[in-house]
Design a protein around this motif. Structure first.
Motif, mmCIF file in Angstrom:
data_model
loop_
_atom_site.group_PDB
_atom_site.id
_atom_site.type_symbol
_atom_site.label_atom_id
_atom_site.label_comp_id
_atom_site.label_asym_id
_atom_site.label_seq_id
_atom_site.Cartn_x
_atom_site.Cartn_y
_atom_site.Cartn_z
ATOM 1 N N PHE A 2 23.740 6.497 49.816
ATOM 2 C CA PHE A 2 22.517 6.657 49.015
ATOM 3 C C PHE A 2 22.692 7.788 48.008
ATOM 4 C CE2 PHE A 2 21.117 4.666 52.947
ATOM 5 C CZ PHE A 2 20.325 3.633 52.473
ATOM 6 N N VAL A 3 23.375 8.848 48.454
ATOM 7 C CA VAL A 3 23.592 10.009 47.587
ATOM 8 C C VAL A 3 24.494 9.635 46.413
ATOM 9 C CG1 VAL A 3 24.581 12.336 47.490
ATOM 10 C CG2 VAL A 3 23.190 11.638 49.469
ATOM 11 N N HIS A 4 25.551 8.863 46.709
ATOM 12 C CA HIS A 4 26.497 8.502 45.650
ATOM 13 C C HIS A 4 25.893 7.547 44.628
ATOM 14 C CE1 HIS A 4 30.034 9.709 48.469
ATOM 15 N NE2 HIS A 4 29.265 10.700 48.117
ATOM 16 N N ASP A 5 24.842 6.832 45.017
ATOM 17 C CA ASP A 5 24.185 5.885 44.106
ATOM 18 C C ASP A 5 23.159 6.545 43.182
ATOM 19 O OD1 ASP A 5 25.663 3.815 45.057
ATOM 20 O OD2 ASP A 5 24.090 2.933 46.310
ATOM 21 N N ASN B 180 17.408 6.338 43.557
ATOM 22 C CA ASN B 180 16.622 7.571 43.558
ATOM 23 C C ASN B 180 15.324 7.380 44.334
ATOM 24 O OD1 ASN B 180 18.549 7.546 41.409
ATOM 25 N ND2 ASN B 180 17.566 9.376 40.573
ATOM 26 N N ALA B 181 14.692 6.222 44.113
ATOM 27 C CA ALA B 181 13.430 5.939 44.800
ATOM 28 C C ALA B 181 13.644 5.857 46.311
ATOM 29 C CB ALA B 181 12.831 4.640 44.271
ATOM 30 N N LEU B 182 14.769 5.275 46.718
ATOM 31 C CA LEU B 182 15.059 5.167 48.155
ATOM 32 C C LEU B 182 15.225 6.545 48.778
ATOM 33 C CD1 LEU B 182 17.518 2.129 48.279
ATOM 34 C CD2 LEU B 182 15.253 2.280 49.341
ATOM 35 N N ILE C 154 27.190 15.138 49.176
ATOM 36 C CA ILE C 154 26.870 15.603 47.814
ATOM 37 C C ILE C 154 28.155 16.096 47.144
ATOM 38 C CG2 ILE C 154 25.551 17.265 46.449
ATOM 39 C CD1 ILE C 154 23.445 17.257 48.705
ATOM 40 N N GLU C 155 28.505 15.464 46.031
ATOM 41 C CA GLU C 155 29.758 15.802 45.352
ATOM 42 C C GLU C 155 29.547 16.415 43.977
ATOM 43 O OE1 GLU C 155 32.098 12.219 45.392
ATOM 44 O OE2 GLU C 155 32.477 12.349 47.559
ATOM 45 N N MET D 171 24.653 17.234 39.733
ATOM 46 C CA MET D 171 23.548 16.329 39.422
ATOM 47 C C MET D 171 22.904 15.795 40.703
ATOM 48 S SD MET D 171 23.486 12.581 37.593
ATOM 49 C CE MET D 171 23.821 11.767 39.152
ATOM 50 N N GLN D 172 23.744 15.370 41.651
ATOM 51 C CA GLN D 172 23.207 14.862 42.921
ATOM 52 C C GLN D 172 22.416 15.953 43.640
ATOM 53 O OE1 GLN D 172 26.909 13.692 44.679
ATOM 54 N NE2 GLN D 172 26.964 11.703 43.643
ATOM 55 N N ALA D 173 22.976 17.164 43.655
ATOM 56 C CA ALA D 173 22.316 18.285 44.336
ATOM 57 C C ALA D 173 20.953 18.564 43.704
ATOM 58 C CB ALA D 173 23.193 19.529 44.275
ATOM 59 N N ASN D 174 20.906 18.543 42.371
ATOM 60 C CA ASN D 174 19.649 18.846 41.679
ATOM 61 C C ASN D 174 18.593 17.767 41.905
ATOM 62 O OD1 ASN D 174 20.704 21.202 40.717
ATOM 63 N ND2 ASN D 174 21.189 20.402 38.672
ATOM 64 N N ILE D 175 19.029 16.504 41.834
ATOM 65 C CA ILE D 175 18.070 15.410 42.038
ATOM 66 C C ILE D 175 17.445 15.521 43.433
ATOM 67 C CG2 ILE D 175 17.832 12.906 42.352
ATOM 68 C CD1 ILE D 175 19.971 12.538 40.171
ATOM 69 N N LEU D 176 18.308 15.711 44.438
ATOM 70 C CA LEU D 176 17.819 15.769 45.819
ATOM 71 C C LEU D 176 16.908 16.987 46.025
ATOM 72 C CD1 LEU D 176 21.200 14.677 47.370
ATOM 73 C CD2 LEU D 176 19.043 13.429 47.665
#
Ligand code: C2E
Ligand code: MG
Ligand code: MG
Ligand code: MG
Length: 269
Positions: A203-206, A215-217, A237-238, A241-246
């Motif tokens: 889910f994170v990679h998507d 993102n909605a999921l 989390i790689e 951007m992923q870290a910030n979104i979450l």
């Protein structure tokens, strides 16, 4: 159980399958030796607060220091270890190393999360092993979290469910690993004494910069986690951007190569 089924099927093996079966038996033998020789090494990956990246805990990840193949990841031996039941002995060694680490570093931030297979939970002496190991090292049960995958939970026999409940009663945390990949995510949360959820890395990679279904999921799962007052950890989390979104979605904790790779020693606070 799985082993018996496997044997029955060996009548139909062709040469390739025969070779694979031999390789498997070979690994099984080597795993037995590895247990006797204590060849398992525990790596620690930091879990951080997404708000400010401070370390809130670690996950223990086993590696096999194979005498001639080097350091092997669980992907190369876990399935065989589970099928043969050897994972129970390996898991006992992992827990012992983790408790020794906790005893040696009383100032280590947060708990250490230990992965446990369904086979271990179903083993009649697992609970005793946990109690004894904690006692030997004088470790507070609150400093241990058990991670069990949603898929494993589905196959749990009643005795294993009871074991999970007893572990929780001792004060050990219970986190549902790889959340979202099984078939019964929500009912598991209701039926077991779960204290936290780890959002599966897929889910994170998507996640994408523009709002997407992924993102909605992720956001929806966090809503569920928050509503049930559970700890939410996003795995794998790689990127920043992923870290910030979450973080912006309100995910409390995160883990992944972006914050720190698994290493032989835990990170200081
Ligand atoms: P898991 O519990 O879901 O652990 C997360 C896996 O993702 C680990 O793989 C970790 O090294 C990897 N990972 C961490 N950050 C990232 C990232 O940013 N990107 C990517 N792509 N991967 C990341 P590892 O160490 O190979 O472990 C695989 C699985 O083996 C674990 O998945 C867990 O289910 C199992 N396992 C590990 N240690 C033990 C153990 O001591 N006992 C048992 N029963 N199972 C274990
Ligand atoms: Mg895990
Ligand atoms: Mg996971
Ligand atoms: Mg996994």
């Amino acid at each position: 159980q799985a082993k018996t089924t496997g044997r029955a099927r060996w009548h139909f093996f062709d040469d390739t399958m025969h070779a694979q079966a031999l390789a498997r038996l070979n690994i099984e033998d080597q795993l037995r030796e590895a247990i006797t020789a204590s060849q398992f090494v525990v790596f620690y990956q930091p879990i951080v607060a997404l708000a400010d990246a401070h370390v809130v805990g670690h996950e223990a990840l086993v590696r096999w220091a194979h005498p001639n193949r080097g350091l092997l990841s669980p992907g190369e031996f876990l399935e065989i270890a589970e099928d043969t039941g050897l994972i129970t002995a390996i898991g006992a060694q992992v827990l012992d190393q983790v408790c020794a680490m906790l005893a040696e570093h009383p100032d280590l931030p947060g708990p250490i999360s230990v992965n446990v297979s369904a086979v271990q939970l179903a083993a009649p002496d697992w609970l005793t092993t946990v109690r004894d190991t904690l006692a030997t090292h004088r470790v507070d049960p609150a400093r241990i979290v058990i991670e069990v995958t949603e898929t494993a939970v589905l196959s749990l026999v009643d005795s294993a469910r009871t074991a999970l409940t007893s572990l929780r009663e001792l004060g050990i945390g219970i986190h549902l690993d790889d959340f979202g990949t099984g078939y019964s995510s929500i009912s598991v949360l209701r039926d077991l004494p779960v204290t936290g959820v780890k959002l599966d890395l897929r889910f994170v990679h998507d996640l994408t910069a523009d709002d997407s279904q992924a993102n909605a999921l992720a956001e929806g799962v966090n809503g569920l986690v928050k509503g049930l007052h559970l700890t939410g950890i996003a795995e794998g989390i790689e990127t920043q951007m992923q870290a910030n979104i979450l973080r912006d979605q309100g995910w409390e904790h995160g883990q992944g190569y972006y914050f720190g790779k698994p290493a032989t020693t835990p990170l200081p606070p």
